[in-house]
Design a protein around this motif. Structure first.
Motif, PDB file in Angstrom:
ATOM      1  N   CYS A  31       3.625 -24.875  30.275  1.00 44.16           N
ATOM      2  CA  CYS A  31       3.197 -23.894  28.978  1.00 44.16           C
ATOM      3  C   CYS A  31       1.646 -24.518  28.927  1.00 44.16           C
ATOM      4  CB  CYS A  31       4.002 -24.406  27.562  1.00 44.16           C
ATOM      5  SG  CYS A  31       5.628 -24.365  27.912  1.00 44.16           S
ATOM      6  N   ALA A  32       0.967 -23.200  28.606  1.00 51.18           N
ATOM      7  CA  ALA A  32      -0.510 -23.502  28.227  1.00 51.18           C
ATOM      8  C   ALA A  32      -0.576 -24.146  26.774  1.00 51.18           C
ATOM      9  CB  ALA A  32      -1.090 -22.147  28.368  1.00 51.18           C
ATOM     10  N   GLU A  33      -1.672 -24.536  26.511  1.00 45.87           N
ATOM     11  CA  GLU A  33      -1.895 -25.213  25.180  1.00 45.87           C
ATOM     12  C   GLU A  33      -1.543 -24.133  23.851  1.00 45.87           C
ATOM     13  OE1 GLU A  33      -2.656 -28.240  22.870  1.00 45.87           O
ATOM     14  OE2 GLU A  33      -2.995 -28.214  24.765  1.00 45.87           O
ATOM     15  N   PRO A  34      -0.607 -24.389  23.029  1.00 48.55           N
ATOM     16  CA  PRO A  34      -0.185 -23.474  21.881  1.00 48.55           C
ATOM     17  C   PRO A  34      -1.452 -23.027  21.339  1.00 48.55           C
ATOM     18  CG  PRO A  34       0.613 -25.864  21.483  1.00 48.55           C
ATOM     19  CD  PRO A  34      -0.202 -25.844  22.603  1.00 48.55           C
ATOM     20  N   ASP A  35      -1.423 -21.421  21.122  1.00 45.43           N
ATOM     21  CA  ASP A  35      -2.317 -20.899  20.427  1.00 45.43           C
ATOM     22  C   ASP A  35      -1.680 -19.955  19.228  1.00 45.43           C
ATOM     23  OD1 ASP A  35      -4.465 -19.279  19.183  1.00 45.43           O
ATOM     24  OD2 ASP A  35      -4.971 -18.272  21.219  1.00 45.43           O
ATOM     25  N   ASN A  39       0.504 -16.842  19.601  1.00 44.25           N
ATOM     26  CA  ASN A  39       2.260 -16.820  19.512  1.00 44.25           C
ATOM     27  C   ASN A  39       2.745 -15.853  18.418  1.00 44.25           C
ATOM     28  OD1 ASN A  39       2.266 -18.905  21.444  1.00 44.25           O
ATOM     29  ND2 ASN A  39       1.929 -20.747  19.795  1.00 44.25           N
ATOM     30  N   THR A  40       1.807 -15.936  17.244  1.00 43.31           N
ATOM     31  CA  THR A  40       2.189 -14.999  16.234  1.00 43.31           C
ATOM     32  C   THR A  40       2.098 -13.499  16.463  1.00 43.31           C
ATOM     33  OG1 THR A  40       1.279 -16.404  14.621  1.00 43.31           O
ATOM     34  CG2 THR A  40       1.578 -14.194  13.747  1.00 43.31           C
ATOM     35  N   ALA A  41       1.141 -12.897  17.442  1.00 46.57           N
ATOM     36  CA  ALA A  41       1.199 -11.596  18.095  1.00 46.57           C
ATOM     37  C   ALA A  41       2.318 -11.642  18.826  1.00 46.57           C
ATOM     38  CB  ALA A  41      -0.262 -11.678  18.885  1.00 46.57           C
ATOM     39  N   ASN A 104      16.323 -31.288  10.972  1.00 41.27           N
ATOM     40  CA  ASN A 104      14.847 -31.150  11.186  1.00 41.27           C
ATOM     41  C   ASN A 104      14.171 -29.585  10.788  1.00 41.27           C
ATOM     42  OD1 ASN A 104      14.442 -33.753  11.586  1.00 41.27           O
ATOM     43  ND2 ASN A 104      14.296 -33.276  14.124  1.00 41.27           N
ATOM     44  N   ARG A 105      12.985 -29.948  10.077  1.00 41.87           N
ATOM     45  CA  ARG A 105      12.431 -28.530   9.521  1.00 41.87           C
ATOM     46  C   ARG A 105      11.395 -28.265  10.740  1.00 41.87           C
ATOM     47  NH1 ARG A 105      11.346 -30.174   4.916  1.00 41.87           N
ATOM     48  NH2 ARG A 105      12.867 -28.808   3.791  1.00 41.87           N
ATOM     49  N   TYR A 106      11.472 -26.795  11.027  1.00 38.68           N
ATOM     50  CA  TYR A 106      10.512 -26.440  12.161  1.00 38.68           C
ATOM     51  C   TYR A 106       9.717 -24.913  11.580  1.00 38.68           C
ATOM     52  CZ  TYR A 106      13.334 -29.267  15.384  1.00 38.68           C
ATOM     53  OH  TYR A 106      13.968 -30.169  15.950  1.00 38.68           O
ATOM     54  N   LEU A 107       8.513 -24.754  12.354  1.00 39.33           N
ATOM     55  CA  LEU A 107       8.036 -23.668  12.416  1.00 39.33           C
ATOM     56  C   LEU A 107       8.325 -22.941  13.572  1.00 39.33           C
ATOM     57  CD1 LEU A 107       5.824 -21.358  11.377  1.00 39.33           C
ATOM     58  CD2 LEU A 107       4.182 -22.880  12.623  1.00 39.33           C
ATOM     59  N   VAL A 108       8.921 -21.643  13.502  1.00 33.87           N
ATOM     60  CA  VAL A 108       9.650 -20.953  14.733  1.00 33.87           C
ATOM     61  C   VAL A 108       9.066 -19.744  14.720  1.00 33.87           C
ATOM     62  CG1 VAL A 108      11.852 -20.507  15.528  1.00 33.87           C
ATOM     63  CG2 VAL A 108      11.907 -22.342  14.210  1.00 33.87           C
ATOM     64  N   TYR A 109       8.613 -19.188  16.192  1.00 35.49           N
ATOM     65  CA  TYR A 109       8.223 -18.224  16.740  1.00 35.49           C
ATOM     66  C   TYR A 109       9.216 -17.565  17.447  1.00 35.49           C
ATOM     67  CZ  TYR A 109       3.486 -20.105  15.479  1.00 35.49           C
ATOM     68  OH  TYR A 109       2.359 -20.296  14.831  1.00 35.49           O
ATOM     69  N   GLY A 120       5.375 -21.880  20.873  1.00 36.75           N
ATOM     70  CA  GLY A 120       4.529 -22.565  20.138  1.00 36.75           C
ATOM     71  C   GLY A 120       5.253 -23.193  18.634  1.00 36.75           C
ATOM     72  N   ASN A 121       6.616 -23.363  18.945  1.00 36.93           N
ATOM     73  CA  ASN A 121       7.365 -23.892  17.789  1.00 36.93           C
ATOM     74  C   ASN A 121       6.794 -25.228  17.594  1.00 36.93           C
ATOM     75  OD1 ASN A 121       9.107 -21.611  17.746  1.00 36.93           O
ATOM     76  ND2 ASN A 121      10.420 -22.540  19.465  1.00 36.93           N
ATOM     77  N   GLN A 122       7.077 -25.608  16.258  1.00 35.58           N
ATOM     78  CA  GLN A 122       6.673 -27.208  15.877  1.00 35.58           C
ATOM     79  C   GLN A 122       7.471 -27.745  14.966  1.00 35.58           C
ATOM     80  OE1 GLN A 122       2.633 -26.424  13.655  1.00 35.58           O
ATOM     81  NE2 GLN A 122       1.844 -25.095  15.296  1.00 35.58           N
ATOM     82  N   LEU A 123       7.495 -28.937  15.272  1.00 35.49           N
ATOM     83  CA  LEU A 123       8.472 -29.894  14.338  1.00 35.49           C
ATOM     84  C   LEU A 123       7.697 -30.278  13.085  1.00 35.49           C
ATOM     85  CD1 LEU A 123      10.932 -31.743  13.467  1.00 35.49           C
ATOM     86  CD2 LEU A 123       9.911 -33.292  15.078  1.00 35.49           C
TER      87      LEU A 123
END
Length: 189
Positions: A31-35, A39-41, A104-109, A120-123
């Motif tokens: 994967c490339a560096e998350p942007d 990711n939102t787009a 666990n809580r995540y930010l999910v795309y 780009g999901n984040q823990l």
């Protein structure tokens, strides 16, 4: 007796093949560096949620097979969601699967109900205040129960065979071995 051991060995091999199962070819995920903007787009749903259940397939043929993570939605940043959301991802990282962990809580795309390691999901951390659904792994229980049942049956069969054919002693109880005294008090030599 050899026949019994042969059948038992074949049964163990068959059980091992069924439990381990065939494996597919491994793929590498890069994967490339998350942007966050990209990711939102890409995503049609962006939300913060807590994983309450992870449903992995009982038998997997490839690392690309999908598992389902069920999350309790806490905050929606893009799209529309409330209550619980199910998101699918590959079961393993080499196929770009994201490793969701219950509690666990995540930010999910996600897009169309799917996400990946490259989305780009984040823990965001643990969420001990959320009750987990956690189900019993039925396939594991059935497999373990079958192995225990087969082992118990094999043990019963061996003991049954031994009791039906007890080990015989010397052919003639009146004949003593070379170092033993005969019943009449004389040495056998």
């Amino acid at each position: 007796m050899r026949r019994l051991w042969g059948h038992l060995a074949a049964l163990v091999v068959l059980t091992s093949v069924l439990v381990v199962g065939p494996s597919g070819a491994a793929c590498a995920c890069s994967c490339a560096e998350p942007d966050p903007v990209e990711n939102t787009a890409w995503a049609d749903l962006v939300f913060v949620g807590v994983v309450v259940d992870v449903d992995r397939p009982a038998f997997s043929m490839s690392s690309g097979d999908l598992m389902t993570a069920r999350l309790t939605v806490e905050q929606v940043r893009k799209g529309d969601a409330q209550g619980h959301v199910e998101v699918k991802t590959a079961i393993e990282g080499p196929s770009c699967g994201f490793d969701f962990v219950e509690g666990n809580r995540y930010l999910v795309y996600s897009r169309e109900g799917q996400t990946s390691l490259c989305s780009g999901n984040q823990l965001l951390g643990a969420a001990p205040e959320v009750e987990l659904e956690g189900d019993v792994p039925v396939a594991a229980l059935l497999g373990g129960g079958a192995v225990v049942l087969l082992a118990a049956f094999a043990l019963w069969w061996v003991l049954r065979r031994r009791s039906a054919h007890p080990a015989s002693g010397p052919a003639d109880a009146g004949t003593a071995g070379p170092d033993e005294a005969r019943p009449d008090g004389q040495d056998s030599a």
